[in-house]
Design a protein around this motif. Structure first.
Motif, mmCIF file in Angstrom:
data_model
loop_
_atom_site.group_PDB
_atom_site.id
_atom_site.type_symbol
_atom_site.label_atom_id
_atom_site.label_comp_id
_atom_site.label_asym_id
_atom_site.label_seq_id
_atom_site.Cartn_x
_atom_site.Cartn_y
_atom_site.Cartn_z
ATOM 1 N N GLU A 1 70.739 23.477 41.050
ATOM 2 C CA GLU A 1 70.197 23.470 39.442
ATOM 3 C C GLU A 1 70.219 21.681 38.953
ATOM 4 O O GLU A 1 69.933 22.053 37.915
ATOM 5 C CB GLU A 1 71.685 23.827 38.734
ATOM 6 N N TYR A 2 69.921 21.280 40.015
ATOM 7 C CA TYR A 2 69.543 19.877 39.610
ATOM 8 C C TYR A 2 68.056 19.528 40.135
ATOM 9 O O TYR A 2 67.446 18.416 39.997
ATOM 10 C CB TYR A 2 70.901 18.642 40.304
ATOM 11 N N HIS A 3 67.658 20.270 40.467
ATOM 12 C CA HIS A 3 66.145 20.092 41.070
ATOM 13 C C HIS A 3 65.098 19.908 40.238
ATOM 14 O O HIS A 3 64.373 18.763 40.204
ATOM 15 C CB HIS A 3 65.354 21.252 42.007
ATOM 16 N N ASP A 4 65.507 20.795 39.002
ATOM 17 C CA ASP A 4 63.992 20.346 37.858
ATOM 18 C C ASP A 4 64.793 18.891 37.436
ATOM 19 O O ASP A 4 63.692 18.318 37.111
ATOM 20 C CB ASP A 4 64.543 21.722 36.400
ATOM 21 N N LEU A 5 65.938 17.751 37.596
ATOM 22 C CA LEU A 5 65.969 16.538 36.992
ATOM 23 C C LEU A 5 65.770 16.192 38.152
ATOM 24 O O LEU A 5 64.743 14.842 37.780
ATOM 25 C CB LEU A 5 67.217 16.362 36.756
ATOM 26 N N LEU A 6 65.187 16.540 39.258
ATOM 27 C CA LEU A 6 64.829 15.180 39.773
ATOM 28 C C LEU A 6 63.122 15.596 40.029
ATOM 29 O O LEU A 6 62.845 14.682 40.254
ATOM 30 C CB LEU A 6 65.371 16.044 40.915
ATOM 31 N N GLU A 7 62.761 16.685 39.930
ATOM 32 C CA GLU A 7 60.728 16.756 39.848
ATOM 33 C C GLU A 7 61.042 15.777 38.139
ATOM 34 O O GLU A 7 59.387 15.211 38.427
ATOM 35 C CB GLU A 7 60.531 18.344 39.488
ATOM 36 N N SER A 8 61.316 15.666 37.094
ATOM 37 C CA SER A 8 61.436 15.128 36.341
ATOM 38 C C SER A 8 61.445 13.320 36.878
ATOM 39 O O SER A 8 60.447 12.923 36.304
ATOM 40 C CB SER A 8 62.261 15.217 34.996
ATOM 41 N N LEU A 9 62.352 12.962 37.171
ATOM 42 C CA LEU A 9 62.449 11.270 37.417
ATOM 43 C C LEU A 9 61.216 11.452 38.765
ATOM 44 O O LEU A 9 61.269 9.872 38.315
ATOM 45 C CB LEU A 9 64.115 11.925 38.011
ATOM 46 N N GLU A 10 60.926 11.864 39.437
ATOM 47 C CA GLU A 10 60.181 11.968 41.109
ATOM 48 C C GLU A 10 59.166 12.331 39.402
ATOM 49 O O GLU A 10 58.420 10.304 40.593
ATOM 50 C CB GLU A 10 59.727 12.820 41.680
ATOM 51 N N GLU A 11 58.526 12.108 38.809
ATOM 52 C CA GLU A 11 57.228 12.193 38.315
ATOM 53 C C GLU A 11 57.013 11.031 37.231
ATOM 54 O O GLU A 11 56.089 10.433 37.925
ATOM 55 C CB GLU A 11 57.761 13.337 37.404
ATOM 56 N N ARG A 12 58.305 11.015 36.809
ATOM 57 C CA ARG A 12 58.343 9.073 36.468
ATOM 58 C C ARG A 12 57.664 8.809 37.124
ATOM 59 O O ARG A 12 57.761 7.260 36.342
ATOM 60 C CB ARG A 12 59.487 9.207 35.432
ATOM 61 N N LEU A 13 58.339 7.789 38.101
ATOM 62 C CA LEU A 13 58.550 6.605 39.184
ATOM 63 C C LEU A 13 57.723 6.747 39.547
ATOM 64 O O LEU A 13 57.162 5.478 40.164
ATOM 65 C CB LEU A 13 60.254 7.396 40.189
ATOM 66 N N TRP A 14 57.092 8.205 40.035
ATOM 67 C CA TRP A 14 55.371 7.963 41.024
ATOM 68 C C TRP A 14 54.453 7.488 39.631
ATOM 69 O O TRP A 14 53.733 6.331 40.314
ATOM 70 C CB TRP A 14 55.534 9.174 41.264
ATOM 71 N N SER A 15 54.833 7.629 37.906
ATOM 72 C CA SER A 15 54.151 7.267 37.337
ATOM 73 C C SER A 15 53.731 6.176 36.915
ATOM 74 O O SER A 15 53.420 5.007 37.088
ATOM 75 C CB SER A 15 54.233 7.738 36.242
ATOM 76 N N ILE A 16 55.433 4.785 36.992
ATOM 77 C CA ILE A 16 55.518 4.009 37.156
ATOM 78 C C ILE A 16 54.872 3.251 37.927
ATOM 79 O O ILE A 16 54.094 1.549 38.096
ATOM 80 C CB ILE A 16 57.013 3.202 36.306
ATOM 81 N N ALA A 17 55.240 3.568 39.524
ATOM 82 C CA ALA A 17 54.387 2.871 40.337
ATOM 83 C C ALA A 17 53.475 2.887 40.227
ATOM 84 O O ALA A 17 52.852 2.022 41.215
ATOM 85 C CB ALA A 17 54.824 3.470 41.915
ATOM 86 N N ASN A 18 52.468 4.329 39.988
ATOM 87 C CA ASN A 18 50.559 3.566 40.368
ATOM 88 C C ASN A 18 50.591 3.122 39.369
ATOM 89 O O ASN A 18 49.303 2.145 39.681
ATOM 90 C CB ASN A 18 50.437 5.028 39.553
ATOM 91 N N SER A 19 51.383 2.927 37.805
ATOM 92 C CA SER A 19 50.581 1.521 37.135
ATOM 93 C C SER A 19 51.081 0.291 37.364
ATOM 94 O O SER A 19 50.086 -0.682 36.609
ATOM 95 C CB SER A 19 51.214 1.750 35.376
ATOM 96 N N ASP A 20 51.873 -0.311 38.704
ATOM 97 C CA ASP A 20 52.463 -1.470 38.787
ATOM 98 C C ASP A 20 51.277 -1.765 39.853
ATOM 99 O O ASP A 20 50.615 -2.808 40.218
ATOM 100 C CB ASP A 20 53.786 -1.158 39.602
ATOM 101 N N GLU A 21 50.710 -0.134 40.770
ATOM 102 C CA GLU A 21 49.156 -0.614 41.779
ATOM 103 C C GLU A 21 48.223 -1.501 41.011
ATOM 104 O O GLU A 21 47.388 -2.290 41.166
ATOM 105 C CB GLU A 21 49.391 0.429 42.099
#
Length: 435
Positions: free
Chosen positions: A414-434
């Motif tokens: 039931e928390y997989h949608d929460l996990l996907e949302s967090l992963e997307e936000r963390l991935w975008s912040i990681a790309n911006s830092d690079e």
């Protein structure tokens, strides 16, 4: 009816006889009696009230039905004539009627109030003789009411309505306050027992009242009566200052303080500062209060009874932050994230609004002490993605462990949608830092 409402007849009452009637046996003179309602134990009558209508400039008089209880008057009438058995039978017949407890309380109050008034009226020999008679009536009244379970509530309610200077007379007839407290305690009538604490402080001394209050505090915590426990905590902290030998002023123990136990909502709550420097200077019973509260907090935290923990903290004003800081690696520790998330989710039952509010309260406390293990669990249950994102963006190792755990347990789908949302936000912040 003739006793209370004299009327013309074959043998009418004389005016002078009417004026000599016991005032406590009179009824409202503005109510015209119509008859008795035996099932309810009341006199039924009618009174009139004035009303105004827009269609006329003259007032109208509207009849209004009234009812007045008669049980306390009848019982007093019988006891004054030493008809104890008749009074007891009448009371037993009326025990199931509405307002029975109120009638017993009113009976005891009127008898006791008459006793006080007689003491204040005169000091001559005649008055002393009358006082002795009335004291006997007070004892008869207490003996009658003791036959019913309402006795303990009735006695302490009458005490609350009278000046503390006269409590000794009341409890001489009703029984020692400590014995009445003990009976309530053994019957688990904790709210009634709490009302006796201030009476005990007045009549038996502060040390005895503090001992009784500590016993009652532990019992109320065991029964999860946290609002009552909070009132006891405030009493115990206050008693360390107000009941010192140098300040035994009778005003400190006046009946208005009984409102602490009977009407807690009418008093301003005071925070319980158990870690202040002044705390160390308090007497031993204050340290006992702290020990009892901390022990109960550890019991709730170890069992993950979080809803009860929130009610406990709010009811007693317990300093949860200070406790969490000290017990981070003790009773508050979470051994395993997966089992902790599953257990706490079951305990909190997040489908209800109150459980979500409790979780929000606990999350705020955990954030204030930066307790990561609890923050992750509670934020996940509440789906507070902004809290989790702020935590994981500064700790990617924690994020990886969190992600693997949620994906590897079927109970957490039931928390997989929460996990996907967090992963997307963390991935975008990681790309911006690079970049």
């Amino acid at each position: 009816m003739q006793v209370w409402y004299p009327s013309p007849g074959a043998d009418p009452f004389k005016q002078e006889d009417f004026l000599q009637l016991d005032p406590e046996l009179e009824f409202d003179r503005e109510v015209y009696p119509l008859g008795l309602l035996p099932n309810a134990g009341v006199v039924v009558g009618v009174s009139q009230r004035m009303s105004f209508s827009a269609c006329t400039e003259f007032p109208c008089f509207e009849p209004s039905p009234q009812a007045q209880t008669i049980l306390h008057c009848l019982l007093r009438h019988l006891l004054q004539r030493d008809k104890r058995e008749e009074a007891l039978r009448l009371a037993q017949l009326s025990a199931e009627k509405p307002h029975f407890s109120h009638c017993l309380e009113w009976l005891l109050f009127t008898v006791f109030d008459a006793d006080i008034s007689r003491q204040n009226a005169s000091k001559n020999r005649t008055a002393a003789s009358n006082h002795a008679t009335n004291s006997s009536l007070l004892e008869k009244t207490c003996h009658l009411i003791r036959s019913f379970p309402e006795y303990f509530d009735v006695v302490v309610s009458v005490a609350r309505k009278t000046d503390g200077r006269h409590w000794a007379d009341l409890f001489t007839a009703a029984g020692r306050s400590t014995e009445l407290f003990e009976e309530c305690f053994q019957r688990r009538w904790y709210r009634t027992a709490a009302c006796y604490i201030l009476v005990i402080a007045k009549l038996e001394g502060p040390a005895v009242s503090q001992y009784c209050a500590l016993r009652l505090l532990q019992a109320t915590l065991d029964e999860s009566l946290y609002e009552l426990a909070g009132e006891l905590v405030r009493f115990l902290l206050r008693s360390g200052r107000e009941y010192e030998p140098a300040t035994t002023d009778s005003e400190n123990l006046s009946p208005r303080f009984l409102g602490y136990f009977l009407f807690p909502s009418s008093f301003k709550r005071q925070s319980v500062d158990l870690k202040s420097s002044s705390f160390k200077e308090q007497s031993a019973h204050i340290a006992s209060v702290k020990k009892i509260l901390e022990s109960h907090a550890s019991f709730l935290m170890s069992g993950k009874e979080l809803s009860k923990l929130v009610a406990f903290v709010k009811g007693t004003q317990f300093d949860l932050v200070e406790y969490l800081q000290r017990e981070r690696y003790g009773s508050a520790r979470l051994e395993n994230f997966a089992s902790g998330l599953e257990l706490i989710g079951q305990k909190l039952q997040m489908g209800t609004l109150q459980s979500r509010l409790d979780a929000e309260f606990l999350l705020a406390q955990m954030c204030s002490v930066k307790f990561k293990e609890w923050i992750v669990v509670l934020a996940t249950l509440l789906r507070r993605s902004e809290v989790l994102f702020d935590l994981f963006r500064h700790d990617l190792r924690l994020w990886k462990a969190y992600s693997i755990t949620l994906q590897s347990h079927s109970a957490f789908t039931e928390y997989h949608d929460l996990l996907e949302s967090l992963e997307e936000r963390l991935w975008s912040i990681a790309n911006s830092d690079e970049i």
